[in-house]
Motif scaffolding. Structure first.
Motif, PDB file in Angstrom:
ATOM      1  N   THR A   1      32.591  44.857  18.753  1.00 28.57           N
ATOM      2  CA  THR A   1      33.162  43.275  18.556  1.00 28.57           C
ATOM      3  C   THR A   1      32.623  42.512  19.856  1.00 28.57           C
ATOM      4  N   LYS A   2      32.655  42.840  20.987  1.00 31.04           N
ATOM      5  CA  LYS A   2      32.903  41.934  22.241  1.00 31.04           C
ATOM      6  C   LYS A   2      31.505  42.113  23.139  1.00 31.04           C
ATOM      7  N   ILE A   3      31.345  41.468  23.955  1.00 35.77           N
ATOM      8  CA  ILE A   3      30.369  41.817  25.288  1.00 35.77           C
ATOM      9  C   ILE A   3      31.045  41.192  26.396  1.00 35.77           C
ATOM     10  N   TYR A   4      30.553  42.048  27.250  1.00 33.73           N
ATOM     11  CA  TYR A   4      31.110  41.877  28.592  1.00 33.73           C
ATOM     12  C   TYR A   4      30.312  42.132  29.777  1.00 33.73           C
ATOM     13  N   ALA A   5      30.227  41.299  31.011  1.00 37.71           N
ATOM     14  CA  ALA A   5      29.603  41.244  32.075  1.00 37.71           C
ATOM     15  C   ALA A   5      30.096  41.238  33.238  1.00 37.71           C
ATOM     16  N   GLN A   6      29.960  41.965  34.240  1.00 39.76           N
ATOM     17  CA  GLN A   6      30.430  41.819  35.701  1.00 39.76           C
ATOM     18  C   GLN A   6      29.427  41.805  36.428  1.00 39.76           C
ATOM     19  N   ILE A   7      29.501  41.295  37.874  1.00 40.57           N
ATOM     20  CA  ILE A   7      28.768  41.146  38.898  1.00 40.57           C
ATOM     21  C   ILE A   7      29.431  41.919  40.027  1.00 40.57           C
ATOM     22  N   ILE A   8      28.596  43.115  40.332  1.00 42.00           N
ATOM     23  CA  ILE A   8      29.229  44.256  41.250  1.00 42.00           C
ATOM     24  C   ILE A   8      28.498  44.161  42.372  1.00 42.00           C
ATOM     25  N   ASP A   9      29.195  44.374  43.533  1.00 44.77           N
ATOM     26  CA  ASP A   9      28.533  44.673  44.916  1.00 44.77           C
ATOM     27  C   ASP A   9      28.824  46.490  44.845  1.00 44.77           C
ATOM     28  N   ASP A  10      27.824  46.979  44.787  1.00 44.56           N
ATOM     29  CA  ASP A  10      27.676  48.637  44.636  1.00 44.56           C
ATOM     30  C   ASP A  10      27.888  49.400  46.114  1.00 44.56           C
ATOM     31  N   GLU A  11      27.772  48.523  47.349  1.00 45.04           N
ATOM     32  CA  GLU A  11      27.919  48.996  48.471  1.00 45.04           C
ATOM     33  C   GLU A  11      29.529  48.953  48.919  1.00 45.04           C
ATOM     34  N   GLN A  12      30.228  47.959  48.603  1.00 45.61           N
ATOM     35  CA  GLN A  12      31.559  47.888  48.667  1.00 45.61           C
ATOM     36  C   GLN A  12      32.462  48.549  47.680  1.00 45.61           C
ATOM     37  N   GLY A  13      31.797  48.597  46.396  1.00 42.96           N
ATOM     38  CA  GLY A  13      32.255  49.089  45.048  1.00 42.96           C
ATOM     39  C   GLY A  13      33.214  48.277  44.793  1.00 42.96           C
ATOM     40  N   HIS A  14      32.871  46.815  44.563  1.00 43.46           N
ATOM     41  CA  HIS A  14      33.928  45.820  44.111  1.00 43.46           C
ATOM     42  C   HIS A  14      33.174  45.128  43.241  1.00 43.46           C
ATOM     43  N   THR A  15      33.941  44.615  42.179  1.00 46.42           N
ATOM     44  CA  THR A  15      33.514  43.664  41.074  1.00 46.42           C
ATOM     45  C   THR A  15      33.879  42.324  41.782  1.00 46.42           C
ATOM     46  N   LEU A  16      32.708  41.598  41.796  1.00 43.20           N
ATOM     47  CA  LEU A  16      33.018  40.096  42.315  1.00 43.20           C
ATOM     48  C   LEU A  16      33.287  38.997  41.213  1.00 43.20           C
ATOM     49  N   VAL A  17      32.437  39.133  39.981  1.00 41.84           N
ATOM     50  CA  VAL A  17      32.927  38.146  39.016  1.00 41.84           C
ATOM     51  C   VAL A  17      32.680  38.790  37.653  1.00 41.84           C
TER      52      VAL A  17
END
Length: 114
Positions: free
Chosen positions: A34-50
């Protein structure tokens, strides 16, 4: 929720080749029924930025291609506000077609380069 074996195999192959850095983070896409999700990830830090999703846009029913494009535009808008202009695209084992392609096109329209 179980991932099909074929999609998991494809996903692992993609992730061997694609990794997000601080200079060029990774855009990861997830689709549910039912939904779609997107995220921008910095894999070096392991953080989701947006992150952005169709739920945030207030989509009440199943996600359509048009809603997926709007999610991509919103993600790009939030990314440029955080100083992100260039990314790598991770389709997460999904075929680059339909909603995934619409999300990518929306992100490009919003100003992201990949």
């Amino acid at each position: 929720m179980a991932i099909s074996k074929s999609r998991l195999r494809i996903k692992r192959g993609i992730r061997k080749k694609i990794s997000g850095t601080a200079a060029r983070p990774r855009v990861s896409v997830f689709k549910s029924n039912t939904k779609i999700y997107a995220q921008i990830i910095d894999d070096e830090q392991g953080h989701t930025l947006v992150s952005a999703s169709s739920a945030e846009l207030g989509a009440k029913e199943n996600t359509t291609v048009e809603v997926a494009r709007e999610v991509g535009k919103k993600l790009a808008e939030m990314a440029t506000a955080n100083g992100i202009s260039s990314v790598v695209f991770d389709r997460n084992g999904y075929v680059y077609h339909g909603k995934v392609k619409a999300l990518a096109d929306g992100a490009r329209e919003g100003g992201l380069k990949f």
